[in-house]
Motif scaffolding. Sequence first.
Motif, PDB file in Angstrom:
ATOM      1  N   LEU A  25       0.829  -1.215   0.000  1.00  0.00           N
ATOM      2  CA  LEU A  25       0.000   0.000   0.000  1.00  0.00           C
ATOM      3  C   LEU A  25       0.862   1.263   0.000  1.00  0.00           C
ATOM      4  CD1 LEU A  25      -2.898  -0.969   2.430  1.00  0.00           C
ATOM      5  CD2 LEU A  25      -3.022  -0.623  -0.047  1.00  0.00           C
ATOM      6  N   GLY A  26       1.943   1.235   0.765  1.00  0.00           N
ATOM      7  CA  GLY A  26       2.855   2.378   0.770  1.00  0.00           C
ATOM      8  C   GLY A  26       3.485   2.599  -0.595  1.00  0.00           C
ATOM      9  N   ALA A  27       3.898   1.504  -1.233  1.00  0.00           N
ATOM     10  CA  ALA A  27       4.498   1.606  -2.566  1.00  0.00           C
ATOM     11  C   ALA A  27       3.486   2.134  -3.572  1.00  0.00           C
ATOM     12  CB  ALA A  27       5.032   0.253  -3.002  1.00  0.00           C
ATOM     13  N   LEU A  28       2.246   1.672  -3.475  1.00  0.00           N
ATOM     14  CA  LEU A  28       1.204   2.178  -4.371  1.00  0.00           C
ATOM     15  C   LEU A  28       0.957   3.665  -4.149  1.00  0.00           C
ATOM     16  CD1 LEU A  28      -1.370  -0.755  -4.313  1.00  0.00           C
ATOM     17  CD2 LEU A  28       0.073  -0.032  -6.235  1.00  0.00           C
ATOM     18  N   GLY A  29       1.000   4.092  -2.898  1.00  0.00           N
ATOM     19  CA  GLY A  29       0.825   5.509  -2.592  1.00  0.00           C
ATOM     20  C   GLY A  29       1.942   6.365  -3.172  1.00  0.00           C
ATOM     21  N   VAL A  30       3.163   5.880  -3.052  1.00  0.00           N
ATOM     22  CA  VAL A  30       4.307   6.613  -3.611  1.00  0.00           C
ATOM     23  C   VAL A  30       4.187   6.683  -5.129  1.00  0.00           C
ATOM     24  CG1 VAL A  30       6.811   6.536  -3.926  1.00  0.00           C
ATOM     25  CG2 VAL A  30       5.835   6.124  -1.676  1.00  0.00           C
ATOM     26  N   SER A  31       3.812   5.573  -5.749  1.00  0.00           N
ATOM     27  CA  SER A  31       3.641   5.558  -7.204  1.00  0.00           C
ATOM     28  C   SER A  31       2.504   6.488  -7.636  1.00  0.00           C
ATOM     29  CB  SER A  31       3.352   4.143  -7.699  1.00  0.00           C
ATOM     30  OG  SER A  31       4.488   3.338  -7.566  1.00  0.00           O
ATOM     31  N   ALA A  32       1.423   6.488  -6.884  1.00  0.00           N
ATOM     32  CA  ALA A  32       0.299   7.366  -7.215  1.00  0.00           C
ATOM     33  C   ALA A  32       0.709   8.838  -7.135  1.00  0.00           C
ATOM     34  CB  ALA A  32      -0.876   7.095  -6.280  1.00  0.00           C
ATOM     35  N   TYR A  33       1.486   9.176  -6.135  1.00  0.00           N
ATOM     36  CA  TYR A  33       1.989  10.550  -6.029  1.00  0.00           C
ATOM     37  C   TYR A  33       2.851  10.894  -7.243  1.00  0.00           C
ATOM     38  CZ  TYR A  33       4.588  14.608  -4.456  1.00  0.00           C
ATOM     39  OH  TYR A  33       5.156  15.855  -4.382  1.00  0.00           O
ATOM     40  N   GLY A  34       3.708   9.965  -7.646  1.00  0.00           N
ATOM     41  CA  GLY A  34       4.555  10.193  -8.807  1.00  0.00           C
ATOM     42  C   GLY A  34       3.741  10.387 -10.068  1.00  0.00           C
ATOM     43  N   LEU A  35       2.721   9.570 -10.249  1.00  0.00           N
ATOM     44  CA  LEU A  35       1.865   9.714 -11.424  1.00  0.00           C
ATOM     45  C   LEU A  35       1.107  11.037 -11.403  1.00  0.00           C
ATOM     46  CD1 LEU A  35       0.530   6.061 -11.702  1.00  0.00           C
ATOM     47  CD2 LEU A  35       2.177   7.202 -13.215  1.00  0.00           C
ATOM     48  N   ARG A  36       0.713  11.465 -10.222  1.00  0.00           N
ATOM     49  CA  ARG A  36       0.035  12.769 -10.109  1.00  0.00           C
ATOM     50  C   ARG A  36       0.980  13.898 -10.511  1.00  0.00           C
ATOM     51  NH1 ARG A  36      -0.839  16.811  -6.126  1.00  0.00           N
ATOM     52  NH2 ARG A  36      -2.842  17.826  -6.422  1.00  0.00           N
ATOM     53  N   GLN A  37       2.228  13.800 -10.115  1.00  0.00           N
ATOM     54  CA  GLN A  37       3.203  14.815 -10.498  1.00  0.00           C
ATOM     55  C   GLN A  37       3.400  14.830 -12.013  1.00  0.00           C
ATOM     56  OE1 GLN A  37       4.673  17.167  -8.323  1.00  0.00           O
ATOM     57  NE2 GLN A  37       2.971  16.286  -7.190  1.00  0.00           N
ATOM     58  N   LEU A  38       3.447  13.668 -12.625  1.00  0.00           N
ATOM     59  CA  LEU A  38       3.555  13.600 -14.086  1.00  0.00           C
ATOM     60  C   LEU A  38       2.343  14.231 -14.755  1.00  0.00           C
ATOM     61  CD1 LEU A  38       5.042  10.031 -14.482  1.00  0.00           C
ATOM     62  CD2 LEU A  38       6.150  12.186 -15.122  1.00  0.00           C
ATOM     63  N   TRP A  39       1.165  13.981 -14.206  1.00  0.00           N
ATOM     64  CA  TRP A  39      -0.071  14.569 -14.736  1.00  0.00           C
ATOM     65  C   TRP A  39      -0.030  16.092 -14.617  1.00  0.00           C
ATOM     66  CZ3 TRP A  39      -3.966  13.428 -17.730  1.00  0.00           C
ATOM     67  CH2 TRP A  39      -5.119  14.195 -17.687  1.00  0.00           C
ATOM     68  N   VAL A  77      10.810   9.952 -10.609  1.00  0.00           N
ATOM     69  CA  VAL A  77      11.538   9.406  -9.458  1.00  0.00           C
ATOM     70  C   VAL A  77      10.566   8.735  -8.480  1.00  0.00           C
ATOM     71  CG1 VAL A  77      12.858  10.040  -7.412  1.00  0.00           C
ATOM     72  CG2 VAL A  77      13.495  10.958  -9.644  1.00  0.00           C
ATOM     73  N   PHE A  78       9.480   9.394  -8.146  1.00  0.00           N
ATOM     74  CA  PHE A  78       8.540   8.813  -7.178  1.00  0.00           C
ATOM     75  C   PHE A  78       7.833   7.592  -7.758  1.00  0.00           C
ATOM     76  CE2 PHE A  78       9.253  12.573  -4.730  1.00  0.00           C
ATOM     77  CZ  PHE A  78       8.962  12.200  -3.427  1.00  0.00           C
ATOM     78  N   THR A  79       7.481   7.654  -9.039  1.00  0.00           N
ATOM     79  CA  THR A  79       6.813   6.499  -9.653  1.00  0.00           C
ATOM     80  C   THR A  79       7.736   5.295  -9.644  1.00  0.00           C
ATOM     81  OG1 THR A  79       5.471   7.956 -11.041  1.00  0.00           O
ATOM     82  CG2 THR A  79       5.655   5.655 -11.719  1.00  0.00           C
TER      83      THR A  79
END
Length: 85
Positions: A25-39, A77-79
Amino acid sequence: EASDGSGGLLATVMGWPGGRWLVVLGALGVSAYGLRQLWRAARGDLIKRLALDGLAARARRQIELGARAGTAARGVVFTLAGVLA
């Protein structure tokens, strides 16, 4: 756990009941933040927050491109950190 403490927090959490799922869940959260930054970089959402009034068009465009590139880099990086966790 190693006596030198090299196991760290991740090893501790993985030892908890359901710890593997917490890490996922933590890894998914970090990836989601990274994808949001890309968006945000793709849409240029961050440009609204910059005070660029009074700048020449060329300077404004360079700052916008730099801000978008920096946000996209942070997103990558976050993704990747979330995917590789």
